[in-house]
Design an enzyme around this catalytic site. Sequence first.
Site, PDB file in Angstrom:
ATOM      1  N   ARG A 123       0.863  -1.192   0.000  1.00  0.00           N
ATOM      2  CA  ARG A 123       0.000   0.000   0.000  1.00  0.00           C
ATOM      3  C   ARG A 123       0.891   1.232   0.000  1.00  0.00           C
ATOM      4  O   ARG A 123       1.788   1.359   0.844  1.00  0.00           O
ATOM      5  CB  ARG A 123      -0.902  -0.022   1.223  1.00  0.00           C
ATOM      6  CG  ARG A 123      -2.014   0.992   1.166  1.00  0.00           C
ATOM      7  CD  ARG A 123      -2.981   0.818   2.320  1.00  0.00           C
ATOM      8  NE  ARG A 123      -3.721  -0.428   2.232  1.00  0.00           N
ATOM      9  CZ  ARG A 123      -4.200  -1.088   3.284  1.00  0.00           C
ATOM     10  NH1 ARG A 123      -4.028  -0.620   4.495  1.00  0.00           N
ATOM     11  NH2 ARG A 123      -4.867  -2.211   3.132  1.00  0.00           N
ATOM     12  N   ARG A 133      -2.784   6.084   9.656  1.00  0.00           N
ATOM     13  CA  ARG A 133      -2.660   5.675   8.242  1.00  0.00           C
ATOM     14  C   ARG A 133      -2.713   6.892   7.309  1.00  0.00           C
ATOM     15  O   ARG A 133      -2.746   8.026   7.760  1.00  0.00           O
ATOM     16  CB  ARG A 133      -3.807   4.715   7.908  1.00  0.00           C
ATOM     17  CG  ARG A 133      -3.982   3.548   8.891  1.00  0.00           C
ATOM     18  CD  ARG A 133      -3.196   2.376   8.424  1.00  0.00           C
ATOM     19  NE  ARG A 133      -3.376   1.198   9.248  1.00  0.00           N
ATOM     20  CZ  ARG A 133      -4.154   0.147   8.928  1.00  0.00           C
ATOM     21  NH1 ARG A 133      -4.872   0.164   7.835  1.00  0.00           N
ATOM     22  NH2 ARG A 133      -4.196  -0.903   9.697  1.00  0.00           N
ATOM     23  N   LYS A 179      -5.157   0.139  14.520  1.00  0.00           N
ATOM     24  CA  LYS A 179      -5.041   1.127  13.440  1.00  0.00           C
ATOM     25  C   LYS A 179      -5.779   2.425  13.790  1.00  0.00           C
ATOM     26  O   LYS A 179      -6.711   2.407  14.599  1.00  0.00           O
ATOM     27  CB  LYS A 179      -5.567   0.550  12.138  1.00  0.00           C
ATOM     28  CG  LYS A 179      -7.030   0.161  12.145  1.00  0.00           C
ATOM     29  CD  LYS A 179      -7.393  -0.434  10.801  1.00  0.00           C
ATOM     30  CE  LYS A 179      -8.452  -1.492  10.917  1.00  0.00           C
ATOM     31  NZ  LYS A 179      -8.678  -2.229   9.701  1.00  0.00           N
ATOM     32  N   LYS A 227      -7.307   5.959  11.807  1.00  0.00           N
ATOM     33  CA  LYS A 227      -7.562   6.547  10.494  1.00  0.00           C
ATOM     34  C   LYS A 227      -8.039   7.985  10.634  1.00  0.00           C
ATOM     35  O   LYS A 227      -8.871   8.271  11.495  1.00  0.00           O
ATOM     36  CB  LYS A 227      -8.625   5.725   9.757  1.00  0.00           C
ATOM     37  CG  LYS A 227      -8.179   4.288   9.493  1.00  0.00           C
ATOM     38  CD  LYS A 227      -9.249   3.494   8.778  1.00  0.00           C
ATOM     39  CE  LYS A 227      -8.728   2.100   8.432  1.00  0.00           C
ATOM     40  NZ  LYS A 227      -9.748   1.285   7.752  1.00  0.00           N
ATOM     41  N   CYS A 252     -14.418  -3.866  -2.003  1.00  0.00           N
ATOM     42  CA  CYS A 252     -13.062  -4.117  -1.502  1.00  0.00           C
ATOM     43  C   CYS A 252     -12.401  -5.187  -2.365  1.00  0.00           C
ATOM     44  O   CYS A 252     -13.028  -5.790  -3.236  1.00  0.00           O
ATOM     45  CB  CYS A 252     -13.100  -4.564  -0.043  1.00  0.00           C
ATOM     46  SG  CYS A 252     -13.604  -6.285   0.141  1.00  0.00           S
ATOM     47  N   CYS A 295      -7.111 -11.687  -0.392  1.00  0.00           N
ATOM     48  CA  CYS A 295      -7.277 -11.295   1.002  1.00  0.00           C
ATOM     49  C   CYS A 295      -7.597 -12.525   1.861  1.00  0.00           C
ATOM     50  O   CYS A 295      -8.589 -13.222   1.618  1.00  0.00           O
ATOM     51  CB  CYS A 295      -8.388 -10.264   1.145  1.00  0.00           C
ATOM     52  SG  CYS A 295      -8.652  -9.872   2.878  1.00  0.00           S
ATOM     53  N   CYS A 304     -15.774  -9.458   3.793  1.00  0.00           N
ATOM     54  CA  CYS A 304     -15.930  -9.814   5.211  1.00  0.00           C
ATOM     55  C   CYS A 304     -16.353  -8.558   5.957  1.00  0.00           C
ATOM     56  O   CYS A 304     -16.446  -7.479   5.370  1.00  0.00           O
ATOM     57  CB  CYS A 304     -14.627 -10.381   5.790  1.00  0.00           C
ATOM     58  SG  CYS A 304     -13.407  -9.137   6.262  1.00  0.00           S
ATOM     59  N   CYS A 356     -13.425  -2.784   4.861  1.00  0.00           N
ATOM     60  CA  CYS A 356     -12.518  -1.911   4.095  1.00  0.00           C
ATOM     61  C   CYS A 356     -13.262  -1.041   3.076  1.00  0.00           C
ATOM     62  O   CYS A 356     -12.805   0.047   2.759  1.00  0.00           O
ATOM     63  CB  CYS A 356     -11.466  -2.735   3.368  1.00  0.00           C
ATOM     64  SG  CYS A 356     -10.452  -3.720   4.480  1.00  0.00           S
TER      65      CYS A 356
HETATM   66 FE1  SF4 Z   1     -10.343  -8.318   2.944  1.00  0.00          FE
HETATM   67 FE2  SF4 Z   1     -12.466  -8.020   4.478  1.00  0.00          FE
HETATM   68 FE3  SF4 Z   1     -10.971  -5.892   3.874  1.00  0.00          FE
HETATM   69 FE4  SF4 Z   1     -12.449  -7.006   2.015  1.00  0.00          FE
HETATM   70  S1  SF4 Z   1     -13.214  -6.018   3.892  1.00  0.00           S
HETATM   71  S2  SF4 Z   1     -10.306  -6.420   1.780  1.00  0.00           S
HETATM   72  S3  SF4 Z   1     -12.377  -9.148   2.555  1.00  0.00           S
HETATM   73  S4  SF4 Z   1     -10.337  -7.630   5.089  1.00  0.00           S
END
Ligand code: SF4
Length: 580
Positions: free
Chosen positions: A91, A160, A224, A226, A445, A451, A490, A494
């Site tokens: 990143r 971040r 983290k 932000k 995401c 991931c 998940c 993100c």
């Molecule tokens: Fe990975 Fe979950 Fe982030 Fe999507 S939301 S990038 S699945 S950690």
Amino acid sequence: MNKDIKNNDSKLNSSPEAEANAPSPFEIIKENSNYLRGTITESLNDSLTGALKADDQVLIKFHGTYQQQNRDIDDERKHQKLEPLYSFLIRIRVPGGVTTPQQWLDMDELSDRYADKTIKLTTRQAFQFHGVFKRNLKKTIQEINKSLLDTLAACGDVNRNVMCSANPFESPVHAEVAEDAKRISAHLTPQTAAYHEIWLDGELLAGGEKEEEPLYGKTYLPRKFKAAIAIPPRNDTDVLSNDLGFIAIVENGQLTGYNLTVGGGMAYTFGNNATYPRVADVVGYFPKEQIVDVSEAVLIFQRDHGNRSERKNARLKYTIDRLGLDFFRSELERIKGLKLAPAKAYTFTTLGDKYGWSQGEDGFWHYGVFVEGGKLVDKNGYLAKTAIREIAKIHQGTFILTGNQNVIIAQVSEALKPQIEAILKKYKVIDADKLSALRRNSIACAALPLCGLAFAEAERYLPSLVDKIDKVLEANGLLETPITIRMTGCANGCGRPFLSEIGLVGKAPGRYNLYLGAGFTGQRLNKLYKEMLSEEQILEVLTPILADYAKTKNAEEHFGDFVIRKQYIKATTAGLNFHD
Ligand code: SF4
């Protein structure tokens, strides 16, 4: 999370209370890491495996990279008795998202040379490379630094990438705010020399020379952190989803100060109701000169009061709910002598970006490019990656990454505009005006295959689901009605799914939890409506609600407000009632 991390031995033979308050294994790793060095260099030099040692996998995040593995081919590799195909996500921190054409060309070239030939534009205005093998990790990070960008603190338990309302060239106020984002970013960056030593072959500290992290200390933050700034009426940074946020207050055309927001955050853990997403509180106003001091004070508050035993409850949002805003305010005063005035009025009207051409107050032009799922790739005849590379070769302005995974070609002169238009046309860059308002307001995401936390697809799947929802919208005359939709693999959040009017969060392969009822401008969380839906079920559930919306919505009523008024779902009024 890495399963190989061992429990701290000091927990043995201790009382239950002491055990509950004992630092988590991550805290021990940080403490023993010698300011984030660990054995990363040794791990990198071990050519017998494509992976890093378990502790180094934790530490490497602070250096802006995650170890991943290609889950699409896990079975095949196992069958061949090979270790998983490990690679790294990198990143690249871009405070406020502003890059030069040369930096763009450099990142484009590196993505082809060392990554999987794609660039992911993240929801935090950063570049992301995927699929970089361990043997190329150091070379890639060195090249990134040669381009005057870096990866330090792009991930990890530190502040971040600092986000900022997208276009600093829109007006003098936007420019001033962007400078504030850079100042915060510089002030909150870790000071450790480890980054230079490990990646840039910097000088080792001489024996006896002491290293210090004046702001962070040896164990950095509990989790983290932000930060973002938004300039109303556009909430394109989703400011209330951040631990630390600032809403610019402009009076008579001048930036006077900011409303401070604290305690936003998206992630929760399925089945654990002690975890929840949270919209930040707007706690008060302060004059603009104090922005760095305020940032530092909030960071120190979280450093000293955040939960270091249980990482799942370690974000500032939980610290605020545990200790309360009165205590938070008193600590701001104790730490930095800061007193907040009552928050000033502001109005957000959108979370989205401006697409197509718009003109700044200085006469220069800006073109907002829609990048589906933030994935810059040449695909299906749309050659967006090539197009922007070709534009970068002639462009004299800047490129700006947005918090919605898009890019703005900024500061285009009247003379250059036709050439840029011709390139966009030649490479069939998607014209956002021809897309449904739902797609223009979509975020996904990265999720599968790389991931490790993903239960389901996001970026690779959302475009085809939107095709199908678009058909329902078209049948109901809603194609031009803006509705926000976000999908993640998940509940880590993100892609900020809990602030979208239609939120889809992966629960198992091909199965999603559906969340409804968020505010259109990022002011209210959504709530779980149905669990474990297949695509067919998602469409089955959404179709009658959208039809009802088309028929019975009030003038200007947004979809998230409508589903609450019509009692499809209860409003989530605070993170603490997200699960009610
Ligand atoms: Fe990975 Fe979950 Fe982030 Fe999507 S939301 S990038 S699945 S950690």
